[in-house]
Motif scaffolding. Structure first.
Motif, PDB file in Angstrom:
ATOM      1  N   UNK A 171       3.451   5.598 -10.753  1.00  0.00           N
ATOM      2  CA  UNK A 171       4.780   6.185 -10.786  1.00  0.00           C
ATOM      3  C   UNK A 171       4.828   7.074 -12.260  1.00  0.00           C
ATOM      4  N   UNK A 172       4.106   6.396 -13.232  1.00  0.00           N
ATOM      5  CA  UNK A 172       4.120   7.081 -14.628  1.00  0.00           C
ATOM      6  C   UNK A 172       3.276   8.450 -14.538  1.00  0.00           C
ATOM      7  N   UNK A 230       5.918   3.511  -5.285  1.00  0.00           N
ATOM      8  CA  UNK A 230       4.792   2.830  -5.986  1.00  0.00           C
ATOM      9  C   UNK A 230       4.856   1.422  -6.131  1.00  0.00           C
ATOM     10  N   UNK A 231       6.145   0.902  -6.101  1.00  0.00           N
ATOM     11  CA  UNK A 231       6.143  -0.508  -6.312  1.00  0.00           C
ATOM     12  C   UNK A 231       5.583  -1.411  -4.943  1.00  0.00           C
ATOM     13  N   UNK A 232       5.360  -0.685  -4.029  1.00  0.00           N
ATOM     14  CA  UNK A 232       4.974  -1.238  -2.721  1.00  0.00           C
ATOM     15  C   UNK A 232       3.859  -0.161  -2.202  1.00  0.00           C
ATOM     16  N   UNK A 233       2.998   0.381  -3.060  1.00  0.00           N
ATOM     17  CA  UNK A 233       2.091   1.533  -2.783  1.00  0.00           C
ATOM     18  C   UNK A 233       1.366   1.353  -1.592  1.00  0.00           C
ATOM     19  N   UNK A 237       5.347   5.011   3.351  1.00  0.00           N
ATOM     20  CA  UNK A 237       6.605   5.302   2.398  1.00  0.00           C
ATOM     21  C   UNK A 237       7.619   5.285   3.320  1.00  0.00           C
ATOM     22  N   UNK A 238       7.766   5.434   4.641  1.00  0.00           N
ATOM     23  CA  UNK A 238       8.693   5.009   5.643  1.00  0.00           C
ATOM     24  C   UNK A 238       9.181   3.598   5.416  1.00  0.00           C
ATOM     25  N   UNK A 239       8.336   2.794   5.381  1.00  0.00           N
ATOM     26  CA  UNK A 239       8.580   1.235   5.402  1.00  0.00           C
ATOM     27  C   UNK A 239       9.388   0.970   3.962  1.00  0.00           C
ATOM     28  N   UNK A 240       9.010   1.331   3.029  1.00  0.00           N
ATOM     29  CA  UNK A 240       9.536   0.969   1.690  1.00  0.00           C
ATOM     30  C   UNK A 240      10.969   1.939   1.612  1.00  0.00           C
ATOM     31  N   UNK A 241      10.981   3.054   1.873  1.00  0.00           N
ATOM     32  CA  UNK A 241      12.051   3.776   1.687  1.00  0.00           C
ATOM     33  C   UNK A 241      13.415   3.203   2.610  1.00  0.00           C
ATOM     34  N   UNK A 242      13.011   2.886   3.733  1.00  0.00           N
ATOM     35  CA  UNK A 242      13.827   2.103   4.709  1.00  0.00           C
ATOM     36  C   UNK A 242      14.450   0.851   4.530  1.00  0.00           C
ATOM     37  N   UNK A 243      13.507   0.104   4.028  1.00  0.00           N
ATOM     38  CA  UNK A 243      13.793  -1.269   3.669  1.00  0.00           C
ATOM     39  C   UNK A 243      14.089  -1.529   2.386  1.00  0.00           C
ATOM     40  N   UNK A 263       3.843  10.408   9.616  1.00  0.00           N
ATOM     41  CA  UNK A 263       4.812   9.227   9.331  1.00  0.00           C
ATOM     42  C   UNK A 263       4.157   8.043   8.616  1.00  0.00           C
ATOM     43  N   UNK A 264       2.784   7.970   8.712  1.00  0.00           N
ATOM     44  CA  UNK A 264       2.070   6.791   8.055  1.00  0.00           C
ATOM     45  C   UNK A 264       1.740   6.960   6.794  1.00  0.00           C
ATOM     46  N   UNK A 265       2.346   7.966   6.077  1.00  0.00           N
ATOM     47  CA  UNK A 265       1.826   8.457   4.805  1.00  0.00           C
ATOM     48  C   UNK A 265       2.272   7.435   3.850  1.00  0.00           C
ATOM     49  N   UNK A 266       1.196   7.206   2.891  1.00  0.00           N
ATOM     50  CA  UNK A 266       1.694   6.343   1.709  1.00  0.00           C
ATOM     51  C   UNK A 266       2.032   7.352   0.310  1.00  0.00           C
ATOM     52  N   UNK A 267       2.801   6.647  -0.433  1.00  0.00           N
ATOM     53  CA  UNK A 267       3.086   7.468  -1.732  1.00  0.00           C
ATOM     54  C   UNK A 267       2.134   8.232  -2.465  1.00  0.00           C
TER      55      UNK A 267
END
Ligand code: SAM
Length: 286
Positions: A171-172, A230-233, A237-243, A263-267
């Motif tokens: 994130x930084x 990044x807190x759940x890298x 991304x879909x999973x973290x943003x929705x949950x 759709x399976x992208x990670x941040x």
């Protein structure tokens, strides 16, 4: 002036003032004579500039900054250092010490009051326990400064200087690249400090460039997405943003589609431009 990189002089100060280093405050002071002049020279300390220093220690870097800059305002949390600084920085009339936690300082007001008509830059050997919060606080506050030149632990330097969109980024990394550009200037070995820390360090410089910023509301969403991702890298991304952020799944999926992102992208796989475009797409659909 006292040679503050001479171990004998440092020991004399420690004894005279009964000072002991605080591990909790990240007190590892520079004793390598080459390092402070280099930080000052590469950190914009010259006659056009007012410099904010964070954490004076015995004033080793403060003195090198004051020799070159128009004015130095140094923020130091540990009041036990004040009588020492009275002695070590005695000969300078362009230094002001503020005895405060830098995280509680109103740096906008400080800059306005102390540096009128000057360009402003930050130079510091940062206390390691609070490196990222200090850097992010300065960037997020949109301070009118040109650069931030700081010593950080080597691992932190690697994270800061990583390329956005790679596994080494965090994130930084996104934060500094959003607000400017960052580069590593030089490495500093652990033996350059007293007491010596367990890890080596590096000096990095962030040149601030606020030209490519998003509108305020989108910027807020952008950083929420970045922090959440990044807190759940390891999650998609879909999973973290929705949950975690409770964003609507359809909105997230169609925003990914808009930007040709799988759709399976990670941040950590997304470049700066894609991260910004994704924030814009999601914002437009909310
Ligand atoms: N500049 C000195 C040098 O290079 O020798 C000292 C650097 S030492 C790594 C970090 C300094 O930051 C210490 O003097 C410590 O007391 C100070 N410090 C720690 N936390 C701080 C905070 N929240 N606000 C201001 N100063 C802080």
């Amino acid at each position: 002036m006292k040679n503050l990189t001479n171990i004998g002089v440092v020991k004399e100060i420690l004894e005279k003032h009964g000072f002991n280093f605080s591990k909790g405050l990240g007190q590892n002071f520079l004793i390598n004579p080459d390092v402070c002049p280099k930080i000052a020279e590469m950190g914009n300390a010259n006659s056009e500039y007012g410099i904010i220093e964070i954490g004076t220690g015995f004033g080793t870097l403060t003195a090198e900054l004051a020799k070159r800059a128009k004015k130095v305002v140094a923020v130091e949390i540990d009041s036990r250092l004040l009588p020492i600084l009275d002695e070590t920085l005695e000969e300078f009339d362009n230094i002001k010490i503020i005895n405060k936690d830098v995280m509680k300082c109103d740096l906008h007001s400080l800059i306005k009051e102390e540096f009128e008509g000057m360009k402003v830059a930050v130079c510091a050997n940062l206390p390691y326990y609070i490196t990222s919060p200090i850097i992010m606080m300065m960037l997020e506050n949109n301070l009118p400064i040109d650069s931030i030149t700081v010593m950080v632990q080597k691992e932190a330097a690697q994270r800061l200087c990583a390329k956005v969109g790679t596994r080494e980024s965090g994130a930084i990394t996104v934060g500094v690249n959003y607000h400017g550009s960052v580069k590593k200037l030089f490495d500093v070995s652990r033996g350059s400090f007293m007491p010596a820390p367990n890890v080596d360090s590096a000096v990095i410089r962030i040149d601030i460039n606020n030209d490519k910023k998003l509108p305020a509301e989108t910027e807020k969403l952008f950083f929420e997405i970045v922090k959440c991702g990044f807190s759940q890298r390891r999650k998609t991304l879909v999973n973290s943003l929705t949950k975690q952020m409770n964003l609507d799944k359809e909105i997230v999926l169609s925003s990914l589609n808009d930007n040709n992102i799988k759709h399976t992208v990670r941040i950590e796989e997304l470049s700066m431009d894609l991260l910004k475009n994704l924030a814009v797409s999601i914002k437009n659909k909310l």
